[in-house]
Design a protein around this motif. Sequence first.
Motif, PDB file in Angstrom:
ATOM      1  N   ARG A 260       0.811  -1.229   0.000  1.00  0.00           N
ATOM      2  CA  ARG A 260       0.000   0.000   0.000  1.00  0.00           C
ATOM      3  C   ARG A 260       0.841   1.274   0.000  1.00  0.00           C
ATOM      4  O   ARG A 260       0.319   2.356  -0.221  1.00  0.00           O
ATOM      5  N   ARG A 261       2.139   1.169   0.288  1.00  0.00           N
ATOM      6  CA  ARG A 261       3.003   2.352   0.157  1.00  0.00           C
ATOM      7  C   ARG A 261       3.195   2.702  -1.315  1.00  0.00           C
ATOM      8  O   ARG A 261       3.428   3.845  -1.673  1.00  0.00           O
TER       9      ARG A 261
ATOM     10  N   SER B 213      -0.717  12.890  -2.109  1.00  0.00           N
ATOM     11  CA  SER B 213       0.172  13.433  -1.069  1.00  0.00           C
ATOM     12  C   SER B 213       1.091  12.345  -0.510  1.00  0.00           C
ATOM     13  O   SER B 213       2.106  12.639   0.104  1.00  0.00           O
ATOM     14  N   MET B 214       0.733  11.075  -0.737  1.00  0.00           N
ATOM     15  CA  MET B 214       1.593   9.980  -0.256  1.00  0.00           C
ATOM     16  C   MET B 214       2.552   9.500  -1.341  1.00  0.00           C
ATOM     17  O   MET B 214       3.328   8.577  -1.124  1.00  0.00           O
TER      18      MET B 214
ATOM     19  N   GLY C 153       2.231  19.335   6.363  1.00  0.00           N
ATOM     20  CA  GLY C 153       1.472  20.536   5.973  1.00  0.00           C
ATOM     21  C   GLY C 153       1.961  21.063   4.633  1.00  0.00           C
ATOM     22  O   GLY C 153       1.161  21.426   3.762  1.00  0.00           O
ATOM     23  N   LYS C 154       3.294  21.096   4.485  1.00  0.00           N
ATOM     24  CA  LYS C 154       3.881  21.586   3.227  1.00  0.00           C
ATOM     25  C   LYS C 154       3.451  20.709   2.049  1.00  0.00           C
ATOM     26  O   LYS C 154       3.065  21.189   0.990  1.00  0.00           O
ATOM     27  N   ILE C 155       3.562  19.381   2.266  1.00  0.00           N
ATOM     28  CA  ILE C 155       3.194  18.434   1.199  1.00  0.00           C
ATOM     29  C   ILE C 155       1.710  18.607   0.842  1.00  0.00           C
ATOM     30  O   ILE C 155       1.336  18.647  -0.333  1.00  0.00           O
ATOM     31  N   ALA C 156       0.883  18.729   1.872  1.00  0.00           N
ATOM     32  CA  ALA C 156      -0.564  18.849   1.625  1.00  0.00           C
ATOM     33  C   ALA C 156      -0.858  20.131   0.835  1.00  0.00           C
ATOM     34  O   ALA C 156      -1.636  20.105  -0.130  1.00  0.00           O
ATOM     35  N   ARG C 157      -0.221  21.245   1.240  1.00  0.00           N
ATOM     36  CA  ARG C 157      -0.459  22.518   0.525  1.00  0.00           C
ATOM     37  C   ARG C 157      -0.019  22.409  -0.931  1.00  0.00           C
ATOM     38  O   ARG C 157      -0.714  22.848  -1.832  1.00  0.00           O
TER      39      ARG C 157
ATOM     40  N   GLU D 243      -6.396  18.648   6.787  1.00  0.00           N
ATOM     41  CA  GLU D 243      -6.077  17.518   7.677  1.00  0.00           C
ATOM     42  C   GLU D 243      -6.156  16.186   6.930  1.00  0.00           C
ATOM     43  O   GLU D 243      -5.331  15.297   7.140  1.00  0.00           O
ATOM     44  N   ASP D 244      -7.146  16.075   6.044  1.00  0.00           N
ATOM     45  CA  ASP D 244      -7.286  14.828   5.290  1.00  0.00           C
ATOM     46  C   ASP D 244      -6.091  14.615   4.363  1.00  0.00           C
ATOM     47  O   ASP D 244      -5.572  13.510   4.244  1.00  0.00           O
ATOM     48  N   VAL D 245      -5.661  15.685   3.690  1.00  0.00           N
ATOM     49  CA  VAL D 245      -4.569  15.544   2.714  1.00  0.00           C
ATOM     50  C   VAL D 245      -3.227  15.364   3.441  1.00  0.00           C
ATOM     51  O   VAL D 245      -2.321  14.704   2.931  1.00  0.00           O
ATOM     52  N   ALA D 246      -3.113  15.937   4.643  1.00  0.00           N
ATOM     53  CA  ALA D 246      -1.864  15.796   5.412  1.00  0.00           C
ATOM     54  C   ALA D 246      -1.802  14.457   6.147  1.00  0.00           C
ATOM     55  O   ALA D 246      -0.724  14.023   6.571  1.00  0.00           O
ATOM     56  N   PHE D 247      -2.944  13.792   6.283  1.00  0.00           N
ATOM     57  CA  PHE D 247      -2.987  12.567   7.090  1.00  0.00           C
ATOM     58  C   PHE D 247      -2.014  11.500   6.595  1.00  0.00           C
ATOM     59  O   PHE D 247      -1.269  10.899   7.376  1.00  0.00           O
ATOM     60  N   GLY D 248      -2.021  11.272   5.277  1.00  0.00           N
ATOM     61  CA  GLY D 248      -1.178  10.216   4.703  1.00  0.00           C
ATOM     62  C   GLY D 248       0.301  10.436   4.991  1.00  0.00           C
ATOM     63  O   GLY D 248       0.977   9.567   5.554  1.00  0.00           O
TER      64      GLY D 248
END
Length: 259
Positions: A99-100, A175-176, A137-141, A120-125
């Motif tokens: 799954r990675r 994001s992952m 946070g940076k990755i999610a943005r 929060e959802d996009v940063a969760f992974g």
Amino acid sequence: MLSRPPDPRPLMYLQKNLMSKTPLVELKHISFKYQDSEHLVLDNVDFALGERRIGLIGPNGSGKTTMFHVIMGLHTPSSGIVLYRGKPVKKESEFRELRRDVGLIFQNADDQLFSPTVMEDVAFGPLNLGASPDEAGKIARKTLDDLGLSGLKNRITHRLSGGEKKLVSLATILSMDPKVLLMDEPTNDLDPPTRARLITILKELKQSYVIISHDWDFLTDTVQDIFGMDHGRVIRCDKEHLHNHPHAHPFGTQHHHHV
Ligand SMILES: Nc1ncnc2c1ncn2[C@@H]1O[C@H](COP(=O)(O)OP(=O)(O)OP(=O)(O)O)[C@@H](O)[C@H]1O
Ligand SMILES: [Mg+2]
């Protein structure tokens, strides 16, 4: 109904010829029944994914979503084997590794999104994969920016529209940074401009992917190979294997046959 070749083997030959090395994930002779059911939802499926961009089309209930869930280890096959980088995967810890590399975008976005806000959802992974809160946070943005979704950053997830949820679902997976995306009907709920934007986004992605869709034109725009699924069998879908066409396609422009 899709025509069925006498033997599923030609599919594997075709896929193997298209791939230059060991597939990232391979299903070999996979059969699957849901508990308390006699119905064989997957019937001796062979399928490989990794480098190519693949479309999967087929009637409702033919087993497409079930196949994605078997690939991800969410369902255990009744028989057959899942290979990841050429090695059998059975245990949950082995599927966690898989799954990675393989990210699933669920058919129903409500199965994907669970955090209070989009950020929060996009940063969760990334957080889950070990990034610091700052990095995540940076990755999610950046992921939201890349998808043109920055405006949704602070929105309450469960109040998004259906189409917005679909795009945010894609962001939670990108994001992952997986190697391959499995997208289960990504154009559902998308209006024509958003569908067109998704096509542009997909064409620019570095990842390969498998897309389940009933939207033939969308697939011809976004994938290299199209396979059909019928009664739990994956079959080639080309000029010799025409698809049935029960759906309306007001935006369809590509020439294709009806049976
Ligand atoms: N949890 C479950 N328990 C029992 N049967 C199920 C379950 N989930 C799906 N099925 C059945 O398995 C078959 C395949 O379902 P699946 O969701 O894989 O089809 P699909 O090809 O993705 O269809 P669609 O195009 O409608 O999304 C269907 O007959 C469905 O009713
Ligand atoms: Mg489905």
